[in-house]
Design a protein around this motif. Structure first.
Motif, mmCIF file in Angstrom:
data_model
loop_
_atom_site.group_PDB
_atom_site.id
_atom_site.type_symbol
_atom_site.label_atom_id
_atom_site.label_comp_id
_atom_site.label_asym_id
_atom_site.label_seq_id
_atom_site.Cartn_x
_atom_site.Cartn_y
_atom_site.Cartn_z
ATOM 1 N N GLN A 54 11.685 7.803 7.679
ATOM 2 C CA GLN A 54 11.885 6.390 7.991
ATOM 3 C C GLN A 54 10.603 5.746 8.487
ATOM 4 O OE1 GLN A 54 14.816 4.646 7.391
ATOM 5 N NE2 GLN A 54 13.422 2.929 7.752
ATOM 6 N N LEU A 55 9.815 6.497 9.247
ATOM 7 C CA LEU A 55 8.539 5.974 9.729
ATOM 8 C C LEU A 55 7.607 5.613 8.587
ATOM 9 C CD1 LEU A 55 7.745 8.305 12.789
ATOM 10 C CD2 LEU A 55 8.337 5.878 12.862
ATOM 11 N N VAL A 56 7.535 6.476 7.568
ATOM 12 C CA VAL A 56 6.627 6.188 6.458
ATOM 13 C C VAL A 56 7.141 5.013 5.632
ATOM 14 C CG1 VAL A 56 7.621 7.838 4.816
ATOM 15 C CG2 VAL A 56 5.220 7.232 4.637
ATOM 16 N N ARG A 57 8.459 4.919 5.467
ATOM 17 C CA ARG A 57 9.009 3.774 4.723
ATOM 18 C C ARG A 57 8.747 2.469 5.469
ATOM 19 N NH1 ARG A 57 13.347 7.469 3.581
ATOM 20 N NH2 ARG A 57 14.500 6.654 5.386
ATOM 21 N N ASP A 58 8.911 2.502 6.779
ATOM 22 C CA ASP A 58 8.666 1.288 7.567
ATOM 23 C C ASP A 58 7.205 0.859 7.489
ATOM 24 O OD1 ASP A 58 11.316 1.301 8.303
ATOM 25 O OD2 ASP A 58 10.977 2.148 10.305
ATOM 26 N N GLU A 59 6.289 1.820 7.548
ATOM 27 C CA GLU A 59 4.873 1.482 7.498
ATOM 28 C C GLU A 59 4.480 0.915 6.144
ATOM 29 O OE1 GLU A 59 1.498 0.461 8.835
ATOM 30 O OE2 GLU A 59 2.838 1.547 10.192
ATOM 31 N N ILE A 60 5.016 1.488 5.074
ATOM 32 C CA ILE A 60 4.749 0.963 3.735
ATOM 33 C C ILE A 60 5.281 -0.460 3.612
ATOM 34 C CG2 ILE A 60 5.371 1.173 1.301
ATOM 35 C CD1 ILE A 60 3.256 3.134 2.027
ATOM 36 N N ALA A 61 6.505 -0.678 4.092
ATOM 37 C CA ALA A 61 7.093 -2.017 4.014
ATOM 38 C C ALA A 61 6.291 -3.018 4.841
ATOM 39 C CB ALA A 61 8.543 -1.976 4.496
ATOM 40 N N ARG A 62 5.725 -2.570 5.929
ATOM 41 C CA ARG A 62 4.972 -3.454 6.814
ATOM 42 C C ARG A 62 3.622 -3.856 6.235
ATOM 43 N NH1 ARG A 62 2.720 -1.778 12.884
ATOM 44 N NH2 ARG A 62 1.336 -3.563 13.142
ATOM 45 N N SER A 63 2.928 -2.905 5.645
ATOM 46 C CA SER A 63 1.525 -3.154 5.288
ATOM 47 C C SER A 63 1.211 -3.066 3.804
ATOM 48 C CB SER A 63 0.621 -2.151 6.035
ATOM 49 O OG SER A 63 0.856 -2.174 7.416
ATOM 50 N N LEU A 64 1.965 -2.263 3.051
ATOM 51 C CA LEU A 64 1.580 -1.974 1.677
ATOM 52 C C LEU A 64 2.756 -2.126 0.717
ATOM 53 C CD1 LEU A 64 -0.637 1.132 2.463
ATOM 54 C CD2 LEU A 64 -1.464 -1.090 1.697
ATOM 55 N N SER A 65 3.524 -3.169 0.915
ATOM 56 C CA SER A 65 4.603 -3.468 -0.022
ATOM 57 C C SER A 65 4.013 -3.942 -1.346
ATOM 58 C CB SER A 65 5.512 -4.550 0.551
ATOM 59 O OG SER A 65 4.795 -5.769 0.705
ATOM 60 N N VAL A 66 4.827 -3.989 -2.372
ATOM 61 C CA VAL A 66 4.360 -4.471 -3.682
ATOM 62 C C VAL A 66 3.841 -5.900 -3.549
ATOM 63 C CG1 VAL A 66 5.070 -5.055 -6.033
ATOM 64 C CG2 VAL A 66 5.904 -2.952 -4.961
ATOM 65 N N GLU A 67 4.556 -6.716 -2.775
ATOM 66 C CA GLU A 67 4.139 -8.114 -2.596
ATOM 67 C C GLU A 67 2.788 -8.206 -1.898
ATOM 68 O OE1 GLU A 67 7.079 -6.849 -1.890
ATOM 69 O OE2 GLU A 67 8.253 -7.806 -3.499
ATOM 70 N N ALA A 68 2.608 -7.397 -0.856
ATOM 71 C CA ALA A 68 1.340 -7.437 -0.116
ATOM 72 C C ALA A 68 0.181 -6.964 -0.984
ATOM 73 C CB ALA A 68 1.442 -6.570 1.140
ATOM 74 N N ILE A 69 0.399 -5.890 -1.743
ATOM 75 C CA ILE A 69 -0.661 -5.372 -2.613
ATOM 76 C C ILE A 69 -0.974 -6.368 -3.720
ATOM 77 C CG2 ILE A 69 -1.260 -3.556 -4.257
ATOM 78 C CD1 ILE A 69 0.297 -1.598 -2.539
ATOM 79 N N SER A 70 0.061 -6.990 -4.304
ATOM 80 C CA SER A 70 -0.152 -7.975 -5.374
ATOM 81 C C SER A 70 -1.024 -9.122 -4.887
ATOM 82 C CB SER A 70 1.197 -8.515 -5.859
ATOM 83 O OG SER A 70 1.989 -7.493 -6.414
ATOM 84 N N LYS A 71 -0.744 -9.587 -3.687
ATOM 85 C CA LYS A 71 -1.531 -10.695 -3.139
ATOM 86 C C LYS A 71 -2.988 -10.306 -2.958
ATOM 87 C CE LYS A 71 -1.477 -14.076 0.629
ATOM 88 N NZ LYS A 71 -0.763 -14.518 1.861
ATOM 89 N N LEU A 72 -3.223 -9.073 -2.496
ATOM 90 C CA LEU A 72 -4.599 -8.616 -2.302
ATOM 91 C C LEU A 72 -5.317 -8.429 -3.636
ATOM 92 C CD1 LEU A 72 -4.065 -6.060 0.606
ATOM 93 C CD2 LEU A 72 -5.180 -8.287 0.750
ATOM 94 N N LEU A 73 -4.607 -7.928 -4.645
ATOM 95 C CA LEU A 73 -5.222 -7.730 -5.958
ATOM 96 C C LEU A 73 -5.658 -9.049 -6.572
ATOM 97 C CD1 LEU A 73 -2.943 -4.995 -7.591
ATOM 98 C CD2 LEU A 73 -5.226 -4.708 -6.639
ATOM 99 N N GLU A 74 -4.960 -10.118 -6.249
ATOM 100 C CA GLU A 74 -5.326 -11.424 -6.777
ATOM 101 C C GLU A 74 -6.606 -11.964 -6.144
ATOM 102 O OE1 GLU A 74 -1.970 -13.859 -6.063
ATOM 103 O OE2 GLU A 74 -0.686 -12.870 -7.544
#
Length: 335
Positions: A54-74
């Motif tokens: 659960q800790l790793v899922r929460d951290e991914i959702a917080r910082s490295l979600s698909v939406e967050a990564i997509s925004k950075l890639l742009e």
């Protein structure tokens, strides 16, 4: 400088003078560093595993979600640099949370996270100018004025041995120069001199007899147990939890996979978005290909609901071709 007596006068280490705590840069000793290794049941292992997942899922959702990564890639190159930094910061934060959760599974430990410890100038001077054997028995007042602060990632207090471990968790020390590592260890040792007083005053009269500092490097590139630099292979010993290092390695692998999966999804999403922007969206389709309106013409201006209108749109597109590609029409000829 005279040593300050520790609040407790009983059950102190036989290797140290009475009423003194011990401060060491080498947390190792025979047996487990933090009590005996935990021999928890299969149910306990399952519960801990679920907590870590659960800790790793929460951290991914917080910082490295698909939406967050997509925004950075742009964001181009700057976005890629920000993405790399975000991944490193998130992994470091996850390591701290995972190791703390594993430590809490050992009932012999009291676990504190992100503890702000004052770093007194006289403490730094003591550490800098004296061998460890001369200052390891001292305790300084935690209320002394100072602007310098050291934030310990973890403080682990063994209820049985009354030893406190100041733990600084690093993903890697590969980029650290030797002097930087030395300065970090000196700050930790100086902070260790006030730790017994701070824990006694601020944490329900918690009594400790010894403070040991350890830099825990996950990458294992600069391991030096003599100077207090440990790697994940020493984690079972440090936490007194059998399989602790295996838990951390598994979670790091899960983190890497989830991050890669989200990166792949974000890149695919960005590719599809670029295609829609290139060919347009919502236009009529002829022969399986989307038609493209002239530059400056809105999508709503092109109605391709009938074959006649499609033909007219095609003629209009042909006559405006030079303007559509950005060439300015010549001005009218004056008579």
């Amino acid at each position: 400088m005279k040593p300050k007596p520790h609040p407790s006068a009983s059950s102190l280490s036989t290797q140290m003078p009475a009423q003194h705590h011990s401060l060491s840069a080498s947390p190792g000793s025979a047996g487990s560093a933090a009590g005996h290794p935990d021999t928890s049941s299969d149910h306990g292992e399952s519960t801990l595993g679920q907590t870590l997942d659960q800790l790793v899922r929460d951290e991914i959702a917080r910082s490295l979600s698909v939406e967050a990564i997509s925004k950075l890639l742009e964001g181009g190159i700057a976005g890629l640099a920000s993405l790399a930094n975000a991944a490193s910061v998130a992994e470091g934060r996850l390591l701290e949370k995972v190791i703390a959760a594993i430590a809490e599974s050992n009932p012999n430990l009291v676990v504190f996270t992100q503890v702000r410890l004052p770093v007194r100038e006289d403490a730094l001077e003591l550490v800098d100018k004296n061998p460890e054997t001369l200052f390891r028995g001292l305790t300084l007042d935690a209320d002394g004025r100072t602007r310098k602060i050291y934030v310990a990632d973890l403080i682990l207090v063994d209820r049985i041995s009354k030893v406190a471990y100041l733990v600084d968790i690093k993903r890697s020390l590969g980029s650290y120069e030797l002097q930087r590592i030395i300065e970090l260890r000196q700050r930790m040792l100086a902070a260790g001199l006030v730790t017994p007083d701070l824990l006694y005053k601020d944490h329900q009269r918690l009594v400790i007899d010894e403070v040991r500092v350890v830099i825990l490097e996950a990458a294992g590139k600069r391991t030096d147990t003599k100077t207090g630099i440990w790697n994940l292979g020493h984690l079972d010993h440090l936490l007194g939890v059998a399989g602790a290092s295996d838990h951390v390695r598994r979670i790091r692998a899960v983190y890497e996979k989830l991050t890669e999966d989200n990166l792949t999804t974000a890149r695919e999403r960005l590719r599809r978005l670029e295609e829609r922007q290139r060919f347009g969206e919502g236009r009529g389709v002829q022969g399986g290909l989307r038609s493209t309106p002239p530059v400056g013409q809105h999508q709503s201006d092109v109605d391709v609901s009938t074959s006649d209108e499609i033909a007219r749109a095609g003629r209009r597109e042909k006559s405006d071709r030079s303007f559509r590609v950005g060439i300015v029409p010549p001005p009218p000829i004056s008579h």
